[in-house]
Write a protein that holds these residues in place. Structure first.
Motif, PDB file in Angstrom:
ATOM      1  N   SER A  41       0.947  -1.392  -0.077  1.00  0.00           N
ATOM      2  CA  SER A  41       0.001   0.080   0.174  1.00  0.00           C
ATOM      3  C   SER A  41       0.803   1.253   0.010  1.00  0.00           C
ATOM      4  O   SER A  41       0.216   2.420   0.140  1.00  0.00           O
ATOM      5  N   TRP A  42       2.309   1.080  -0.337  1.00  0.00           N
ATOM      6  CA  TRP A  42       3.065   2.261   0.013  1.00  0.00           C
ATOM      7  C   TRP A  42       2.926   3.281  -1.073  1.00  0.00           C
ATOM      8  O   TRP A  42       2.615   4.508  -0.886  1.00  0.00           O
ATOM      9  N   PRO A  43       2.558   2.830  -2.240  1.00  0.00           N
ATOM     10  CA  PRO A  43       2.446   4.131  -3.297  1.00  0.00           C
ATOM     11  C   PRO A  43       1.380   4.880  -3.100  1.00  0.00           C
ATOM     12  O   PRO A  43       1.374   6.086  -3.145  1.00  0.00           O
ATOM     13  N   MET A  75       9.609 -11.075 -12.676  1.00  0.00           N
ATOM     14  CA  MET A  75       9.305 -10.489 -14.018  1.00  0.00           C
ATOM     15  C   MET A  75       7.741 -10.431 -13.915  1.00  0.00           C
ATOM     16  O   MET A  75       6.935 -11.326 -13.737  1.00  0.00           O
ATOM     17  N   GLY A  76       7.201  -9.369 -14.711  1.00  0.00           N
ATOM     18  CA  GLY A  76       5.861  -8.929 -14.762  1.00  0.00           C
ATOM     19  C   GLY A  76       5.075  -8.446 -13.710  1.00  0.00           C
ATOM     20  O   GLY A  76       3.843  -8.107 -13.790  1.00  0.00           O
ATOM     21  N   SER A  77       5.728  -8.613 -12.309  1.00  0.00           N
ATOM     22  CA  SER A  77       5.129  -8.097 -11.262  1.00  0.00           C
ATOM     23  C   SER A  77       5.422  -6.425 -11.145  1.00  0.00           C
ATOM     24  O   SER A  77       6.558  -6.014 -11.387  1.00  0.00           O
ATOM     25  N   PRO A  78       4.334  -5.781 -10.738  1.00  0.00           N
ATOM     26  CA  PRO A  78       4.642  -4.074 -10.734  1.00  0.00           C
ATOM     27  C   PRO A  78       5.328  -3.957  -9.302  1.00  0.00           C
ATOM     28  O   PRO A  78       5.666  -2.538  -9.082  1.00  0.00           O
ATOM     29  N   TYR A  79       5.633  -4.880  -8.383  1.00  0.00           N
ATOM     30  CA  TYR A  79       5.919  -4.559  -7.033  1.00  0.00           C
ATOM     31  C   TYR A  79       7.480  -4.089  -6.968  1.00  0.00           C
ATOM     32  O   TYR A  79       7.909  -3.437  -5.908  1.00  0.00           O
ATOM     33  N   HIS A  80       8.108  -4.443  -7.810  1.00  0.00           N
ATOM     34  CA  HIS A  80       9.462  -4.121  -7.625  1.00  0.00           C
ATOM     35  C   HIS A  80       9.813  -2.427  -7.587  1.00  0.00           C
ATOM     36  O   HIS A  80      10.824  -2.005  -6.839  1.00  0.00           O
ATOM     37  N   ARG A  81       8.937  -1.765  -8.161  1.00  0.00           N
ATOM     38  CA  ARG A  81       8.903  -0.475  -8.113  1.00  0.00           C
ATOM     39  C   ARG A  81       8.716   0.152  -6.857  1.00  0.00           C
ATOM     40  O   ARG A  81       9.309   0.984  -6.285  1.00  0.00           O
ATOM     41  N   ASN A  82       7.614  -0.502  -5.922  1.00  0.00           N
ATOM     42  CA  ASN A  82       7.481  -0.185  -4.558  1.00  0.00           C
ATOM     43  C   ASN A  82       8.752  -0.357  -3.747  1.00  0.00           C
ATOM     44  O   ASN A  82       9.036   0.315  -2.848  1.00  0.00           O
ATOM     45  N   HIS A  83       9.415  -1.624  -4.025  1.00  0.00           N
ATOM     46  CA  HIS A  83      10.607  -1.484  -3.264  1.00  0.00           C
ATOM     47  C   HIS A  83      11.530  -0.590  -3.344  1.00  0.00           C
ATOM     48  O   HIS A  83      12.108   0.066  -2.374  1.00  0.00           O
ATOM     49  N   GLY A  84      11.801  -0.170  -4.651  1.00  0.00           N
ATOM     50  CA  GLY A  84      12.723   0.931  -5.095  1.00  0.00           C
ATOM     51  C   GLY A  84      12.287   2.293  -4.301  1.00  0.00           C
ATOM     52  O   GLY A  84      13.035   3.118  -3.862  1.00  0.00           O
ATOM     53  N   GLU A  85      10.956   2.500  -4.274  1.00  0.00           N
ATOM     54  CA  GLU A  85      10.338   3.753  -3.865  1.00  0.00           C
ATOM     55  C   GLU A  85      10.491   3.743  -2.444  1.00  0.00           C
ATOM     56  O   GLU A  85      10.835   4.899  -1.866  1.00  0.00           O
ATOM     57  N   MET A  86      10.272   2.616  -2.007  1.00  0.00           N
ATOM     58  CA  MET A  86      10.325   2.853  -0.347  1.00  0.00           C
ATOM     59  C   MET A  86      11.662   2.933   0.185  1.00  0.00           C
ATOM     60  O   MET A  86      12.258   3.790   1.189  1.00  0.00           O
TER      61      MET A  86
END
Lengths: 429, 170
Positions: A41-43, A75-86
């Motif tokens: 839920s971070w984004p 691959m294909g998951s959108p969640y790696h972006r959350n990791h980076g953003e956090m």
């Protein structure tokens, strides 16, 4: 005016509110010791902060960000972006960041010594009440984690103090998870525990390991209360000292004249293995009533049962044996520390040789992120929820049970009563 | 500031995820699909409810309202026009989810004795009084704290945070 006796939950909140006493049901403004957030839920949280024009946090050192829901952002998951953003957010503001594989927030908070006796933690999940094992109070505030992160204060309702007294000891093949499911069965469809904080006590608690206490605390919310606490005894205190790293804490005890809105007593020795039947959490059966039901998947882990004692219980059943060929069996250690310790004790090899797939620490199968179920499939697990669609298909059925029952069922390929399993007798001998 | 509206009354143990809405039927959990959420509002209890509910209505309910909640239930009620929920009992998480979405939910013991479907109810969050407009019968509840009233007046968590951040110079 006579000073009203205060329970532990009232004392923790009074301290956080800068008050002498607080009254159950009262709305108070408190300053938390920590705020804890997860990744999925971070984004949305970050967006609210950006829209509010937040440029800095009042106390970044109090913010604990943990990647636990989407550990394997493949691959294909959108969640790696959350990791980076956090990670970037934490770096920019000076907040605490624990990346994928660190473990569940529940576990990170105690292992890293954030949760200490008397601390108040605002988090995004009620099951984090597991930190009550060291006398820390979890209050789940969902989206409002952004408020406490930024402003270092928020409102809360003072919970009604409730006392649950435990007596006796668990019988062979019975797990504290069975008590958690019994409490949910008996209370979830009532409001007896609503807006309450359960303070567990009694000689039964002394006989429980810290891991077992966390299981009970992590499941309690589903019975209706806001949160829960365990007494801070020598075992809890020793653990705290080993983790606090010099940070302060204060052990609160209830006043002798503390008033409880509701009290009940539970005999651990009278419990039997239970299975929660989908799609509700309060529909719980003795294991015998569902025994024989063929399963496709078994899973042990989650904030309820991903600790050392749970892995040891599973390994004691599975040592030298092999699960049924048609069963997929996932085991998720609750944190990197638990993963490593399970390795040192040889549990991971016992489980892997039995046919288990060991996943990286995180929420994994519990919310269907991994181990997705197909139409018509049946699972038995130590997950926290069982509604239709929780683990994939809305036509799958998710049964919940203790790690002992889950391990025994994986072995049998069907739900079984673990009592009488020769492995349990071998261990007892 | 008083909230006044037409009452829809429900019984005990109305779950948020399997009563107010059907969480397992929400098409996309990652976003709020407003038309889908409105179409499932209270239909398990009253199949025509989405056609009958209107702007300014108030929900009255029994004990243990909204347990096991996701915020979707609150969004469904707010977007359908409901402006307050006055209930015998609920959990603290649900009060938060409501308020954060601009929907006040108040535990008010005895409310079921004085209000039923079709009545008009006046709810004063500041003084903590719910009053049946026709009979004049009242029940008291714990008034919202000032910080909660601010969230409600500004329409939810996001606008309220913006206001406070600006005031605090963060």
């Amino acid at each position: 005016m006579r000073r009203m006796g205060q329970s532990v939950v009232q004392k923790i909140i009074a301290r956080a509110a800068g008050r002498e006493t607080v009254e159950p049901g009262e709305y108070v403004t408190v300053t938390p010791d920590y705020t804890c957030c997860q990744d999925i839920s971070w984004p949305a949280r970050k967006r609210i902060m950006e829209q509010a024009g937040v440029t800095r946090l009042a106390h970044p050192e109090k913010l604990v960000l943990v990647v636990d829901h989407t550990t394997a952002a493949g691959m294909g998951s959108p969640y790696h972006r959350n990791h980076g953003e956090m990670r970037d957010f934490a770096e920019k503001h000076g907040a605490n960041y624990f990346g994928p594989g660190s473990g569940l927030r529940h576990q990170v908070l105690v292992e890293q010594g954030f949760a200490r006796p008397g601390t108040l933690v605002f988090s995004d999940e009620p099951n984090i009440a597991s930190i009550g094992v060291v006398g820390a109070l979890n209050i789940a505030i969902s989206t409002e984690v952004v408020v406490t992160s930024v402003l270092n204060e928020n409102w809360m309702v003072v919970p009604r103090p409730i006392r649950f007294t435990l007596t006796g000891r668990l019988a062979e093949g019975v797990h504290i998870r069975d008590l958690a499911q019994a409490i949910i069965r008996d209370y979830a469809e009532t409001d007896l525990l609503s807006q309450g904080c359960i303070e567990y006590d009694g000689e039964g608690v002394a006989g429980l390991s810290l891991d077992e206490r966390q299981t009970l605390l992590a499941c309690t919310y589903h019975a209706g209360p806001d949160t829960a606490l365990m007494p801070v005894d020598e075992a809890a205190l020793a653990y705290t000292r080993s983790r606090a790293d010099g940070r302060p804490f204060e052990v609160f005890e209830a006043d002798a004249d503390a008033e409880y809105a509701y009290e009940a007593s539970f005999d651990l020795g009278a419990l039997e293995p239970l299975v929660t039947v989908p799609p509700e959490l309060h529909t719980v059966s003795p294991v015998g009533e569902v025994a024989g039901l063929r399963i496709d998947q078994a899973a042990i882990g989650t904030c309820a049962n991903g600790r050392m004692d749970d892995l040891r219980a599973a390994a004691s059943i599975l040592r030298g044996r092999r699960i049924a060929r048609h069963v997929t069996f996932y085991v998720t250690p609750g944190s990197r520390e638990i993963y490593a310790q399970a390795g040192r004790e040889g549990l991971l090899s016992i489980l892997a040789e039995a046919g288990a797939t060991i996943l990286a620490p995180g929420c994994t199968t519990c919310w269907g992120y991994e181990g997705v179920l197909n139409d018509g499939e049946v699972s038995i697990s130590t997950h926290q929820m069982n509604y239709h669609g929780r683990n994939g298909s809305r036509l799958a059925r998710a049964y919940l049970a203790s790690p002992i029952t889950v391990a025994a069922s994986a072995l049998a390929g069907a739900i079984v009563d673990p009592r009488g399993d020769p492995a349990l007798r071998r261990d007892a001998a | 500031m008083t909230i006044s509206g037409r009452v829809w009354a429900f019984g005990d143990n109305v779950s948020a995820d399997n009563g107010i809405i059907q969480y397992s039927q929400v098409p996309d959990l990652g976003s709020f699909d407003i038309p889908a959420l409105k179409a499932m509002l209270f239909v398990l209890l009253d199949p025509d409810f989405p056609q009958k509910v209107g702007e300014g209505d108030i929900v009255v309910a029994g004990r243990n309202f909204g347990h096991h909640s996701h915020p979707h239930a609150c969004v469904a009620m707010r977007e359908s026009g409901i402006r307050a929920c006055v209930v015998e009992s609920t959990d603290s998480a649900f009060i938060r989810k409501g308020l954060n979405n601009g929907l006040p939910i108040v535990p008010c013991p005895g409310i079921m004795q004085i209000a039923g479907t079709g009545d008009r109810l006046e709810v004063d969050l500041v003084s903590g009084v719910a009053r049946n407009s026709k009979t004049g019968e009242e029940r008291r509840f714990r008034p919202y704290a000032e910080s909660m009233l601010q969230v409600w007046r500004l329409g939810g968590l996001a606008p309220a945070l913006k206001e406070r951040v600006s005031a605090a110079g963060l």
